[in-house]
Enzyme design. Structure first.
Site, PDB file in Angstrom:
ATOM      1  N   TYR A 152      49.224   1.318 -26.582  1.00  0.00           N
ATOM      2  CA  TYR A 152      48.363   0.809 -27.645  1.00  0.00           C
ATOM      3  C   TYR A 152      49.128   0.367 -28.890  1.00  0.00           C
ATOM      4  CZ  TYR A 152      44.291   2.438 -24.989  1.00  0.00           C
ATOM      5  OH  TYR A 152      43.327   2.631 -24.023  1.00  0.00           O
ATOM      6  N   ASP A 182      45.985  11.471 -12.632  1.00  0.00           N
ATOM      7  CA  ASP A 182      44.910  11.133 -11.694  1.00  0.00           C
ATOM      8  C   ASP A 182      44.304  12.395 -11.080  1.00  0.00           C
ATOM      9  OD1 ASP A 182      47.624  10.812 -11.001  1.00  0.00           O
ATOM     10  OD2 ASP A 182      47.127  10.128  -9.002  1.00  0.00           O
ATOM     11  N   LYS A 193      51.943  11.024 -16.167  1.00  0.00           N
ATOM     12  CA  LYS A 193      52.254  10.297 -14.932  1.00  0.00           C
ATOM     13  C   LYS A 193      53.772  10.203 -14.797  1.00  0.00           C
ATOM     14  CE  LYS A 193      50.635   7.989 -11.378  1.00  0.00           C
ATOM     15  NZ  LYS A 193      49.802   8.612 -10.323  1.00  0.00           N
ATOM     16  N   ASP A 240      42.441   8.180 -24.171  1.00  0.00           N
ATOM     17  CA  ASP A 240      41.290   7.313 -24.432  1.00  0.00           C
ATOM     18  C   ASP A 240      40.320   7.367 -23.245  1.00  0.00           C
ATOM     19  OD1 ASP A 240      39.699   5.430 -25.602  1.00  0.00           O
ATOM     20  OD2 ASP A 240      40.980   3.725 -25.121  1.00  0.00           O
TER      21      ASP A 240
END
Ligand code: NAD
Length: 340
Positions: free
Chosen positions: A123, A208, A175, A232
């Site tokens: 972002y 995930d 991740k 987010d």
């Protein structure tokens, strides 16, 4: 002693839910003074800029603010004022509680808090197109920026929050199995910070798998911390676990400033109709009261709000009822006495 805060009523339903929130804060005896300022589309009309200097000066002066939703034009026009304020005041930790309040939500007894790093990751907006042959937009590239400094302070905020609020566990979701450098650095920084908090359980999980586990068994979690974009997405997922955006507040916290807001937007479809649910901004007001050292007032408001929501007689439209914002507000005010 009374604390002066900046209040930005905002656009759309913002002024309606802000007025309701301030009425309830006053009735509950919150020791707050209000410095009301403009921002957003409304300010563009009155001040010819969506973020007037007076508003920025007020935020600099007061350092604590309650902000209604601001409309952001899509595609064209000015960039998000929310993002501009977060950047200006370096509000690096986004705090998103997800607490079961509404009956009939997907899960009962969920009480989670997600801390999202608010300034880095994808972002930062470092992205561009790459032209190939005749196509100037044949590809696009975006850069994920993670710094040790940024990761450490976000994770430290999560642990300090856990310690202060007597939470048992912090889960860092990442991740790092695929993005070994960026996500790897976030994880490495997180593991280092965790050593300073031996009394709090620490675990790391792949993002995930975390998403699935949150839906299968949200009670496994307590405080969660992650980088910007993952936070987010998962914070909205968590709002869905407990009844949606109508009840979800957020705090944006920096070293020297804090801004509290509802997670929902300006709801142009119901603006001006007097039917908006003020609960999310009210709960943001409660977070603000916790922050400025008036947690007893916040607890009374939360107790009354819970009673009114469970009672359902004065439910607003989004809750399946027909009460107006004003009727709902009056019910919460009446319930304050019973709440202590
Ligand atoms: P939205 O949250 O405004 O509305 C989505 C749906 O939820 C609508 O049907 C709306 O009526 C309903 N809703 C939202 N809040 C409600 C409330 N308090 N009571 C009852 N119903 C409620 O999302 P959107 O329509 O995607 O966004 C509208 C505008 O708000 C856009 O300009 C967007 O950029 C802006 N926005 C601002 C913020 C912020 O200031 N923090 C956050 C999200 C969106």
């Amino acid at each position: 002693m009374s604390t002066t805060i900046t209040v930005i009523p905002g656009d759309g339903i913002g002024p309606e839910v802000t007025a309701a929130t301030l009425d309830i804060l006053k009735a509950a005896g919150a020791e707050l003074e209000y410095d009301t300022q403009h921002a957003g589309v409304g300010a563009l009309e009155t001040h010819l800029t969506p973020l007037p200097d007076e508003t920025l000066d007020s935020l600099r002066r007061n350092r604590v603010s309650l902000k209604g939703p601001l409309t952001t034009p899509v595609g064209t026009g000015f960039r998000s004022i929310n993002v501009a304020i977060r950047k200006e005041f370096d509000l690096y930790a986004n705090v998103r509680p997800a607490l079961s309040l509404v009956p009939g939500g997907r899960y009962e007894n969920v009480d989670l808090v997600l801390i999202r790093e608010n300034t880095e990751g994808l972002y930062v907006g470092v992205e561009h197109y790459i032209g190939v042959g005749n196509d100037p937009r044949a590809a696009a590239e975006s850069v994920m920026i993670i710094t040790r400094f940024g990761a450490e302070r976000a994770v430290r905020y999560a642990f300090d929050f856990a310690r202060k609020n007597k939470r048992r566990k912090v889960t860092l979701a990442h991740k790092a199995n695929i993005l070994k450098y960026t996500q790897g650095l976030f994880l490495e920084a997180g593991r280092e910070v965790a050593r300073d908090y031996p009394e709090i359980q620490f675990e790391d999980r792949i993002i995930d798998a975390t998403a699935m586990a949150l839906v299968m068994n949200p009670w496994e979690f307590d405080v969660l911390v992650m980088e910007n974009m993952f936070g987010d997405i998962l914070s909205d997922l968590m709002a869905g676990l407990v009844g949606g955006l109508g009840f979800t507040p957020a705090g944006n916290i920096g070293l020297n400033a804090a801004m509290f807001e509802a997670v929902h937007g300006s709801a142009p479809d119901i603006a001006g109709k007097g039917v908006a649910n003020p609960s999310a901004l009210l709960l943001a007001g409660c977070m603000l009261l916790d922050h400025v050292g008036q947690p007893e007032v916040a607890d009374r408001i939360r107790a009354s709000l819970k009673t009114v929501v469970l009672d359902r007689t004065e439910a607003t439209r989004d809750m399946g009822g027909s009460a107006t914002t004003r009727e709902f507000t009056q019910a919460v005010i009446r319930g304050l006495d019973a709440a202590g």
